[in-house]
Write an enzyme that holds these catalytic residues in place. Sequence first.
Site, PDB file in Angstrom:
ATOM      1  N   THR A 121       7.180  30.424  41.225  1.00 58.14           N
ATOM      2  CA  THR A 121       7.752  31.357  40.252  1.00 58.14           C
ATOM      3  C   THR A 121       8.113  30.586  38.993  1.00 58.14           C
ATOM      4  OG1 THR A 121       8.611  32.629  42.067  1.00 58.14           O
ATOM      5  CG2 THR A 121       9.557  33.080  39.908  1.00 58.14           C
ATOM      6  N   GLU A 156      10.453  35.738  53.223  1.00 59.13           N
ATOM      7  CA  GLU A 156      10.587  34.811  54.349  1.00 59.13           C
ATOM      8  C   GLU A 156      10.906  35.624  55.600  1.00 59.13           C
ATOM      9  OE1 GLU A 156      13.137  31.428  53.605  1.00 59.13           O
ATOM     10  OE2 GLU A 156      12.240  31.220  51.629  1.00 59.13           O
ATOM     11  N   LYS A 222       6.572  39.043  38.331  1.00 63.03           N
ATOM     12  CA  LYS A 222       7.331  38.408  39.415  1.00 63.03           C
ATOM     13  C   LYS A 222       8.829  38.457  39.141  1.00 63.03           C
ATOM     14  CE  LYS A 222       8.575  36.091  42.911  1.00 63.03           C
ATOM     15  NZ  LYS A 222       8.071  35.119  43.811  1.00 63.03           N
ATOM     16  N   PHE A 267      16.078  48.053  50.453  1.00 64.71           N
ATOM     17  CA  PHE A 267      16.919  47.183  49.625  1.00 64.71           C
ATOM     18  C   PHE A 267      18.172  47.875  49.105  1.00 64.71           C
ATOM     19  CE2 PHE A 267      14.976  42.987  49.243  1.00 64.71           C
ATOM     20  CZ  PHE A 267      13.915  43.205  50.097  1.00 64.71           C
ATOM     21  N   ALA A 270      24.009  47.510  51.882  1.00 63.86           N
ATOM     22  CA  ALA A 270      25.192  46.838  51.337  1.00 63.86           C
ATOM     23  C   ALA A 270      25.655  45.768  52.312  1.00 63.86           C
ATOM     24  CB  ALA A 270      26.294  47.869  51.108  1.00 63.86           C
ATOM     25  N   CYS A 278      15.009  32.628  46.137  1.00 55.40           N
ATOM     26  CA  CYS A 278      14.386  33.403  45.055  1.00 55.40           C
ATOM     27  C   CYS A 278      15.345  34.267  44.243  1.00 55.40           C
ATOM     28  CB  CYS A 278      13.263  34.256  45.634  1.00 55.40           C
ATOM     29  SG  CYS A 278      11.878  33.241  46.150  1.00 55.40           S
ATOM     30  N   LYS A 281      18.121  32.533  42.063  1.00 58.33           N
ATOM     31  CA  LYS A 281      17.499  31.632  41.078  1.00 58.33           C
ATOM     32  C   LYS A 281      16.671  32.426  40.056  1.00 58.33           C
ATOM     33  CE  LYS A 281      13.860  29.143  42.620  1.00 58.33           C
ATOM     34  NZ  LYS A 281      12.613  29.288  41.880  1.00 58.33           N
ATOM     35  N   LYS A 338      18.960  35.075  55.691  1.00 54.54           N
ATOM     36  CA  LYS A 338      18.514  36.375  56.213  1.00 54.54           C
ATOM     37  C   LYS A 338      17.960  36.114  57.609  1.00 54.54           C
ATOM     38  CE  LYS A 338      14.360  37.826  54.995  1.00 54.54           C
ATOM     39  NZ  LYS A 338      13.200  38.287  54.256  1.00 54.54           N
TER      40      LYS A 338
HETATM   41  C1  UDX Z   1       8.542  28.304  46.219  1.00 54.85           C
HETATM   42  C2  UDX Z   1       8.209  28.277  44.737  1.00 54.85           C
HETATM   43  O1  UDX Z   1       7.645  27.093  44.379  1.00 54.85           O
HETATM   44  C3  UDX Z   1       9.384  28.621  43.922  1.00 54.85           C
HETATM   45  O2  UDX Z   1       9.074  28.600  42.569  1.00 54.85           O
HETATM   46  C4  UDX Z   1       9.758  29.968  44.340  1.00 54.85           C
HETATM   47  O3  UDX Z   1      10.754  30.489  43.513  1.00 54.85           O
HETATM   48  C5  UDX Z   1      10.219  29.917  45.753  1.00 54.85           C
HETATM   49  O4  UDX Z   1       9.194  29.494  46.538  1.00 54.85           O
HETATM   50  P1  UDX Z   1       9.252  26.924  48.234  1.00 54.85           P
HETATM   51  O5  UDX Z   1       7.884  26.905  48.798  1.00 54.85           O
HETATM   52  O6  UDX Z   1      10.258  27.792  48.876  1.00 54.85           O
HETATM   53  O7  UDX Z   1       9.199  27.249  46.669  1.00 54.85           O
HETATM   54  O8  UDX Z   1       9.832  25.481  48.008  1.00 54.85           O
HETATM   55  P2  UDX Z   1       9.840  24.251  48.997  1.00 54.85           P
HETATM   56  O9  UDX Z   1       9.926  24.714  50.392  1.00 54.85           O
HETATM   57  O10 UDX Z   1      10.881  23.342  48.420  1.00 54.85           O
HETATM   58  O11 UDX Z   1       8.386  23.621  48.806  1.00 54.85           O
HETATM   59  C6  UDX Z   1       7.956  22.884  47.729  1.00 54.85           C
HETATM   60  C7  UDX Z   1       7.106  21.747  48.272  1.00 54.85           C
HETATM   61  O12 UDX Z   1       6.450  21.093  47.202  1.00 54.85           O
HETATM   62  C8  UDX Z   1       7.899  20.680  49.027  1.00 54.85           C
HETATM   63  O13 UDX Z   1       7.345  20.505  50.298  1.00 54.85           O
HETATM   64  C9  UDX Z   1       7.771  19.440  48.167  1.00 54.85           C
HETATM   65  O14 UDX Z   1       7.718  18.239  48.922  1.00 54.85           O
HETATM   66  C10 UDX Z   1       6.462  19.714  47.455  1.00 54.85           C
HETATM   67  N1  UDX Z   1       6.321  18.965  46.198  1.00 54.85           N
HETATM   68  C11 UDX Z   1       7.189  19.164  45.172  1.00 54.85           C
HETATM   69  C12 UDX Z   1       5.281  18.069  46.062  1.00 54.85           C
HETATM   70  O15 UDX Z   1       4.495  17.868  46.976  1.00 54.85           O
HETATM   71  N2  UDX Z   1       5.154  17.387  44.892  1.00 54.85           N
HETATM   72  C13 UDX Z   1       6.003  17.563  43.850  1.00 54.85           C
HETATM   73  O16 UDX Z   1       5.835  16.917  42.821  1.00 54.85           O
HETATM   74  C14 UDX Z   1       7.060  18.483  44.001  1.00 54.85           C
HETATM   75  C1  UDX Z   2      12.227  37.821  48.105  1.00 53.76           C
HETATM   76  C2  UDX Z   2      11.287  38.983  47.750  1.00 53.76           C
HETATM   77  O1  UDX Z   2      11.572  40.102  48.599  1.00 53.76           O
HETATM   78  C3  UDX Z   2       9.835  38.557  47.859  1.00 53.76           C
HETATM   79  O2  UDX Z   2       8.995  39.611  47.436  1.00 53.76           O
HETATM   80  C4  UDX Z   2       9.624  37.331  46.981  1.00 53.76           C
HETATM   81  O3  UDX Z   2       8.311  36.865  47.076  1.00 53.76           O
HETATM   82  C5  UDX Z   2      10.569  36.225  47.373  1.00 53.76           C
HETATM   83  O4  UDX Z   2      11.918  36.698  47.283  1.00 53.76           O
HETATM   84  P1  UDX Z   2      13.109  36.686  50.348  1.00 53.76           P
HETATM   85  O5  UDX Z   2      14.085  35.993  49.443  1.00 53.76           O
HETATM   86  O6  UDX Z   2      12.338  35.895  51.328  1.00 53.76           O
HETATM   87  O7  UDX Z   2      12.039  37.503  49.477  1.00 53.76           O
HETATM   88  O8  UDX Z   2      13.910  37.786  51.207  1.00 53.76           O
HETATM   89  P2  UDX Z   2      14.358  39.305  51.010  1.00 53.76           P
HETATM   90  O9  UDX Z   2      13.981  40.047  52.225  1.00 53.76           O
HETATM   91  O10 UDX Z   2      13.929  39.866  49.727  1.00 53.76           O
HETATM   92  O11 UDX Z   2      15.952  39.166  51.016  1.00 53.76           O
HETATM   93  C6  UDX Z   2      16.649  38.453  50.004  1.00 53.76           C
HETATM   94  C7  UDX Z   2      18.148  38.549  50.216  1.00 53.76           C
HETATM   95  O12 UDX Z   2      18.616  39.859  49.975  1.00 53.76           O
HETATM   96  C8  UDX Z   2      18.597  38.201  51.644  1.00 53.76           C
HETATM   97  O13 UDX Z   2      19.772  37.392  51.567  1.00 53.76           O
HETATM   98  C9  UDX Z   2      18.925  39.532  52.257  1.00 53.76           C
HETATM   99  O14 UDX Z   2      19.916  39.459  53.251  1.00 53.76           O
HETATM  100  C10 UDX Z   2      19.439  40.302  51.042  1.00 53.76           C
HETATM  101  N1  UDX Z   2      19.295  41.768  51.154  1.00 53.76           N
HETATM  102  C11 UDX Z   2      18.058  42.325  51.245  1.00 53.76           C
HETATM  103  C12 UDX Z   2      20.450  42.567  51.106  1.00 53.76           C
HETATM  104  O15 UDX Z   2      21.576  42.065  50.998  1.00 53.76           O
HETATM  105  N2  UDX Z   2      20.279  43.921  51.191  1.00 53.76           N
HETATM  106  C13 UDX Z   2      19.061  44.524  51.272  1.00 53.76           C
HETATM  107  O16 UDX Z   2      19.010  45.758  51.314  1.00 53.76           O
HETATM  108  C14 UDX Z   2      17.912  43.690  51.325  1.00 53.76           C
END
Ligand code: UDX
Ligand code: UDX
Length: 456
Positions: A121, A156, A222, A267, A270, A278, A281, A338
């Site tokens: 993102t 996730e 996004k 979504f 409450a 995500c 951030k 979650k």
């Molecule tokens: C992702 C997206 O990148 C982020 O922008 C989005 O908002 C959330 O999901 P995520 O896959 O959850 O991030 O992050 P993380 O589990 O930290 O994975 C990133 C991976 O990239 C790590 O395994 C890290 O070791 C790797 N990495 C990072 C590299 O291999 N090289 C780098 O220079 C930086």
């Molecule tokens: C989110 C987006 O849903 C997904 O599309 C994007 O790619 C990544 O970010 P994620 O963060 O994995 O996914 O989980 P999500 O199921 O969206 O839940 C996010 C948070 O909101 C959790 O802490 C969950 O408990 C909370 N939530 C969700 C609530 O508090 N109430 C709701 O009704 C739904």
Amino acid sequence: MNVSVIGTGYVGLVTGTCLAEIGHQVVCMDDNPAKIEVLLQGRMPIYEPYLDQLVARNIRNGRLRFTTDAAEAAREAAVIFICVNTPPRPDGEADLTYVELATRRIAEHATRDTIITEKSTVPVQTGQWIEKTLAIYKKRPGITFDVASNPEFTREGMAVEDFLHPDRIVVGVSSPRAEAALRELYAPIVEGRFPCPIHPECRVDRAVPFLVTDIASAELIKHASNSFLAMKISFANAVADVCEAAGADILQVVKGVGLDKRIGRAFLNAGIGFGGSCFPKDLRAFVKIAEKSGYDFTLLKEVGRLNVARRELVVEKLKRALWILTGKKIGLLGLAFKPNTDDIREAPALAIARRLIEEGAFVQGYDPQAAAKAKEAVPDLAICSDPYAVAEQAEAVVLCTEWPEFAALDFGRLKATMVRPLILDGRNALDREKLTALGFEYIGIGRGQGGTRERA
Ligand code: UDX
Ligand code: UDX
């Protein structure tokens, strides 16, 4: 197609594995040797339902490989996905250092025409920076780079299903070549001709919308999507507070509201607020992006403020019920942000644990998958090996994460070891009537007089 993924975290591992599953030849690269070693040994660095089976199958059939060598990943791929993390800076802006690094490595090592696709993102205009960076650092003048944006919408805990059966696929491109490559890549999913590897009986009865936009619009889709979902949650939380004050029941209210097709029930749960890597951030980043373009997104600032206040609400509710927290034991059920994940990034449970510890309480918690990560993040949190242990000598148990197994606990057994049978249901996921009949003092979120337990 030959595909590479740079960054094998939650997003990269799901992307690479699912693309191998639909028939592509995939190399997943990561700079963290421990992570790659674990994968090469056939183990998983994260918990994500079904992913282990798909990884194992695709390693076996030779379609999925792992490496720490960026040159190997960049060399032969027709499409490269950038999936490195984009952590927030203190002011909320996304730190794109790793995105730039990945881009430079691709420019240096690619030996053929390649589509470089952002999946991390990133703020709008990042595509332009990637294009400029590629032009500056390109080693072989004869090859062409096309940049694309292909935001991920996977949740996730549901990531495999969301990837293989998405609501839509969005690709932002600036060339017909990039569009054609990504259409070919996703064709098995878009045309629904790919049988579901998780539920063989499950059929996709419609073509998946494949939306082609310019790069900047895809980048904005996004942030706008995640911010809208976060806004829905904060809206439901605000309505819950009104329900509580007015003696109404948030579960009945959102049921009635959600039946309107224009709104929808999803979504609107409450509770103690949203966490994860995500929503918090991306919300801050979107406010920052807007600010840079001259727009003060006060609406989203308030969404974030309301969310942070949810954690304090739990502390206040406990103080109201227990008076003094110092020296009292409080149990937390669920520590992940979650259910169905081991991810604790911005988990409300951990923010609550820290606050309660600050107040002098002794906090003990249980989570089916996230316990080790939670302990590392909050060393003063005592970890229990089973859910019943969180209730031992406790004056209150707070449900922070609605793992399905918690609803099926033997609450009589849980109650037997508590000093005071108080349950704070931070996700409105438990059966209030049943618990009250068992002699629990039940506190929900926004639960006035009503009786139903309707959840999405
Ligand atoms: C992702 C997206 O990148 C982020 O922008 C989005 O908002 C959330 O999901 P995520 O896959 O959850 O991030 O992050 P993380 O589990 O930290 O994975 C990133 C991976 O990239 C790590 O395994 C890290 O070791 C790797 N990495 C990072 C590299 O291999 N090289 C780098 O220079 C930086
Ligand atoms: C989110 C987006 O849903 C997904 O599309 C994007 O790619 C990544 O970010 P994620 O963060 O994995 O996914 O989980 P999500 O199921 O969206 O839940 C996010 C948070 O909101 C959790 O802490 C969950 O408990 C909370 N939530 C969700 C609530 O508090 N109430 C709701 O009704 C739904």
